[in-house]
Design a protein around this motif. Structure first.
Motif, PDB file in Angstrom:
ATOM      1  N   GLU A 491       1.390  -0.767  -0.091  1.00 57.63           N
ATOM      2  CA  GLU A 491      -0.289   0.078  -0.029  1.00 57.63           C
ATOM      3  C   GLU A 491       0.951   1.219  -0.376  1.00 57.63           C
ATOM      4  OE1 GLU A 491      -1.683  -3.155   2.437  1.00 57.63           O
ATOM      5  OE2 GLU A 491      -0.006  -1.858   2.884  1.00 57.63           O
ATOM      6  N   PRO A 492      -0.028   2.140  -0.733  1.00 55.80           N
ATOM      7  CA  PRO A 492       1.106   3.456  -0.431  1.00 55.80           C
ATOM      8  C   PRO A 492       0.936   4.132   1.408  1.00 55.80           C
ATOM      9  CG  PRO A 492      -0.622   3.674  -1.833  1.00 55.80           C
ATOM     10  CD  PRO A 492      -0.913   2.026  -1.237  1.00 55.80           C
ATOM     11  N   ILE A 493       2.179   5.041   1.215  1.00 55.60           N
ATOM     12  CA  ILE A 493       2.720   4.860   3.395  1.00 55.60           C
ATOM     13  C   ILE A 493       1.378   6.253   3.208  1.00 55.60           C
ATOM     14  CG2 ILE A 493       3.717   6.634   4.125  1.00 55.60           C
ATOM     15  CD1 ILE A 493       6.487   5.698   2.613  1.00 55.60           C
ATOM     16  N   MET A 494       1.093   6.693   1.963  1.00 50.96           N
ATOM     17  CA  MET A 494       0.051   7.335   2.906  1.00 50.96           C
ATOM     18  C   MET A 494      -1.601   6.501   3.054  1.00 50.96           C
ATOM     19  SD  MET A 494       0.080  10.833   3.382  1.00 50.96           S
ATOM     20  CE  MET A 494      -1.283  11.179   2.624  1.00 50.96           C
ATOM     21  N   THR A 495      -1.736   5.629   3.707  1.00 47.17           N
ATOM     22  CA  THR A 495      -2.709   4.964   4.066  1.00 47.17           C
ATOM     23  C   THR A 495      -3.162   4.729   5.089  1.00 47.17           C
ATOM     24  OG1 THR A 495      -2.024   3.434   2.017  1.00 47.17           O
ATOM     25  CG2 THR A 495      -3.811   2.148   3.359  1.00 47.17           C
ATOM     26  N   ASN A 496      -4.387   4.587   5.869  1.00 47.02           N
ATOM     27  CA  ASN A 496      -4.851   4.611   6.607  1.00 47.02           C
ATOM     28  C   ASN A 496      -4.874   3.419   7.679  1.00 47.02           C
ATOM     29  OD1 ASN A 496      -7.594   3.791   8.907  1.00 47.02           O
ATOM     30  ND2 ASN A 496      -7.634   5.885   8.653  1.00 47.02           N
TER      31      ASN A 496
END
Length: 792
Positions: A491-496
């Motif tokens: 997943e992207p780092i910017m993931t919940n």
């Protein structure tokens, strides 16, 4: 001791039935990776500027607590009352407040209703089956709210509990600049943290009959109300941690009289709760050069042998903190020494049981001091008067106090892996004082903003502790195995937080590595360190978002880094859920036994020194920098067997053999113990999301006696795998069929794959032959009115 149930699979049934990276020119090989983040980041405003700094009208709420609580060791309960003063510093009128009830995580009916997939193994413990079966019954854990009272009028306030959150309805709107005073009376049953998991609870030591309590997420506490999202009232699932409001705390804890209490803040009554000898040692520790034992090993061992029947009340104050945690046990040894940062004294302290004495007495308090000094260099001067490390067989952080692991063998020896793991976790958890206890990001939404940034500075701190420290966070080579995984595992780092499968690499290691690459390879240390320090100082005691970090790093360095944030941090369908496979097992007299020993005891060569696998650029540059002195070079008291072993002072000898420990012993069931589990059926069902839209899974079981039962699984089951999930169900009767979405609630577009065993429907051709289909005019349906009229 655990008891294991071994299952023979009776018959396997198989029916073969990110964060948005907005691109400017998605169909092209250019114009995307170096496009600015303007279309992704939120628009700057008067609260948060385009430079990444707080705006001229930045605001945040405040909440003060006055708490009195009592620990009942015999009944394992905690009872408390808290007076809360909430300050509305926002420009908004509030009609209700949201409270976190994190203890409800442990209640099986009032938790966040979060589901994880499960699998049917051929080896299960009775605890696993008990947990599956008890999921529909209240297990008695979680917050019991006894009263919520308006302190101005003495009247009860209406409130609504929604799983791990509670809404309090205000008697009149709370306008900007006003404050509201209210009281909550509560209690809860303390959970066995070693069995149930979670961050707080107790650990029981059967050898001496004592408990070690870690009291965390323990009091009902205010959610954050912010300019960028209003109330942060996302449910607590156990993973995404906390978003909290700063305030002042006064806490009184009544505990057994022979307990030692360590807590956030400073104790106001040491003279009353310590013995004269212990208080004299505390006074001596204020100016000591080495850690002083305030509670000695002998005193702790003697305390373990008795159980006090009286109580003492410890009083702590803490100002401008976002949370409060504490620990209590008669097992504690306690040592302390001061360190100084820009002339200010900070008391560095550790508490630990005899099981950890051989490691913590030598290392812990000195590592606490090293950590806050190093973090202060890279961020801002540590502002609090205390920093503490508590050995509690876990790793978790709170203001001025953290809980770590690191116990020796019974003979006082320890492995190098345990030692290095302990050093790393102490640095990491103490470092959390800076991120997010002071730079107060929203952990529930962006885990990486505290864990990733903290792991990065942890890496810098480990490297300055010992140039040979085998760090696993930060160096670029350590993240390559993760980054080469198949795309469906990333997943992207910017993931919940709740949506991450590879949680450690995504939230900790990858962002730490990204920042280190920025520092060493992209920007250089001077530019990076200035910009990173500027971010930390701008947002100390405030609530930053990712955009504030990205913008500040660019603003303070003069570097356009949008391409870097885009690549490293950011990087789509109808509902069609299908039953893919079903496995079935049953518990019978042949299902129990002793777990087989995989390899038995083995003799292996002595472990080689744990030198770093790769001499990365940070280690090389640190060695070449004449202004850097590593702590283990400056303080020879930190030299132990492994420090010498790694440097060849103690020679490695491959002829020396060590014995691997025996696998953990397990007991067979007696016939009487097995009785409650006999005849239980376990069904492992795998579901496929063929359409893409995630929806709840609604399963109807039909049993061999014709009865039916429906299980409802929330859509959150798909969080960690949006394509396929597996779930184990326990029934008391054999299942003859399984049906998905029996009431057609999910808009499933293809119900042909919703059944097990699969039922073949007639094809259109067969329907035509049977006279049931007409291309233009379907067969007239029955007309009861017509039939009745014809018979009269």
């Amino acid at each position: 001791m655990r008891k294991w149930i071994f299952l023979c699979f009776l018959f396997p049934f198989v029916q073969h039935l990110q964060a948005q990276n907005i691109q400017n020119n998605p169909g092209s090989n250019h114009g995307n990776r170096f496009e600015q983040l303007g279309t992704i980041l939120p628009t700057p405003n008067e609260y948060r500027t385009a430079s990444g700094a707080p705006g001229p009208k930045y605001w945040q709420q405040r909440c003060d607590y006055d708490i009195k609580c009592s620990l009942d060791e015999k009944n394992l309960t905690l009872t408390g009352t808290e007076n809360i003063t909430y300050y509305n510093n926002s420009p908004d009128v509030l009609t209700y407040l949201w409270i976190q009830l994190d203890e409800n995580e442990h209640n099986n009916l009032h938790n966040a209703n979060y589901q994880d997939a499960s699998y049917l193994s051929n080896r299960l413990t009775n605890t696993m089956i008990d947990r599956l079966e008890s999921s529909k019954e209240d297990n008695g854990y979680g917050d019991k709210i006894h009263a919520v009272i308006n302190l101005a009028t003495g009247k009860a306030l209406p409130y609504t509990i929604n799983k791990t959150m509670m809404r309090i309805d205000l008697p009149q709107p709370l306008k900007p600049g006003q404050q509201f005073n209210f009281k909550i009376n509560w209690s809860y049953k303390i959970s066995d943290r070693m069995q149930m998991g979670g961050r707080g609870g107790y650990e029981y030591f059967p050898e001496d009959g004592n408990y070690l309590f870690t009291i965390t997420q323990w009091y009902p506490r205010l959610c954050v109300y912010s300019d960028f999202q209003g109330w942060q009232n996302h449910q607590f699932t156990g993973r995404g941690e906390f978003a909290l409001t700063f305030g002042n705390f006064k806490v009184q804890m009544t505990v057994p009289a022979d307990h030692i209490v360590m807590a956030t803040g400073t104790c106001q009554n040491y003279q009353q709760v310590l013995s004269p000898q212990q208080y004299a040692r505390w006074t001596k520790a204020q100016t000591a050069k080495e850690p002083v034992e305030i509670v000695t090993l002998d005193e702790a061992k003697n305390a373990e042998k008795g159980k006090a029947t009286t109580t003492k009340t410890w009083i702590f104050n803490a100002d401008n903190v976002r949370d409060f945690a504490w620990t209590s046990s008669r097992k504690f040894i306690w040592d302390a020494m001061p360190t100084y940062i820009e002339g200010k004294k900070i008391m560095c302290m550790s508490a630990y049981g005899k099981e950890a004495y051989g490691l913590y007495r030598k290392f812990s308090t000195k590592v606490v001091a090293h950590t806050i000094k190093t973090y202060s260099k890279f961020t801002f001067p540590y502002p609090y008067p205390v920093a503490q490390s508590i050995e509690a067989s876990n790793g978790m952080e709170y203001p001025m106090i953290c809980f770590n692991y690191g116990r020796t063998e019974k003979d006082g020896t320890y492995s190098e892996a345990v030692k290095n793991g302990m050093l790393g976790v102490i640095i990491h958890e103490v470092g959390h004082n800076f991120f997010p206890m002071i730079v107060n990001s929203d952990e529930r939404q962006w885990t990486w903003m505290d864990e990733g940034l903290n792991s990065f500075v942890e890496y810098l701190t480990e490297e300055l502790y010992d140039n040979k420290f085998p760090s696993r966070k930060g160096a670029a080579w350590t993240i390559t195995d993760y980054m080469r995984l198949p795309k469906d595992q990333l997943e992207p780092i910017m993931t919940n937080s709740e949506n991450i499968v590879q949680f450690g690499p995504n939230a900790y290691t990858k962002p730490a590595t990204a920042l280190n690459i920025l520092r060493e390879t992209v920007m250089g240390r001077e530019l990076f360190d200035f910009a990173f320090r500027e971010y930390a100082r701008r947002w100390a005691f405030k609530h930053p978002t990712p955009a504030d970090l990205f913008r500040t790093m660019e603003d303070a360095s003069g570097e356009d880094l949008d391409w870097f944030w885009r690549g490293w941090f950011f990087t789509t369908e109808p509902c069609d859920i299908a039953i893919d496979t079903v496995k079935h097992a049953v518990v019978n007299e042949n299902s129990t036994g002793i777990m087989p020993q995989r390899n038995g005891a083995r003799m292996i060569p002595l472990a080689k020194p744990a030198v770093p696998q790769f001499d990365d650029i940070s280690k090389i540059r640190n060695r070449e920098n004449s202004s850097i002195t590593f702590l283990t070079d400056a303080d020879t008291s930190l030299h132990d067997f492994y420090w010498k072993y790694d440097r060849g002072i103690i020679a490695y000898d491959s002829t020396i053999k060590v014995k691997l420990p025996e696998p953990a012993a397990v007991e067979p069931f007696t016939a009487e113990e097995l009785k409650p589990y006999l005849g239980k059926h376990l069904y492992e069902v795998t579901f496929k999301n063929k359409g893409g839209l995630v929806m709840p899974i609604i399963v109807q079981f039909t049993f061999n006696d014709g009865t039916k039962e429906i299980e409802r699984i929330p859509a959150q089951i798909w969080r960690k795998n949006e394509n396929e999930v597996t779930k184990v169900f326990v029934t008391n009767k054999p299942v003859t069929s399984i049906l998905l979405d029996p009431y057609r609630e999910t808009a499933d577009i293809d119900v042909s794959n919703n059944q097990w065993p699969k039922v073949n429907e007639p094809t259109k051709f067969e329907l035509f032959k049977a006279g049931l289909m007409n291309r233009r005019n379907p067969v007239n349906p029955p007309n009861p009115m017509q039939e009745i009229k014809a018979t009269n």
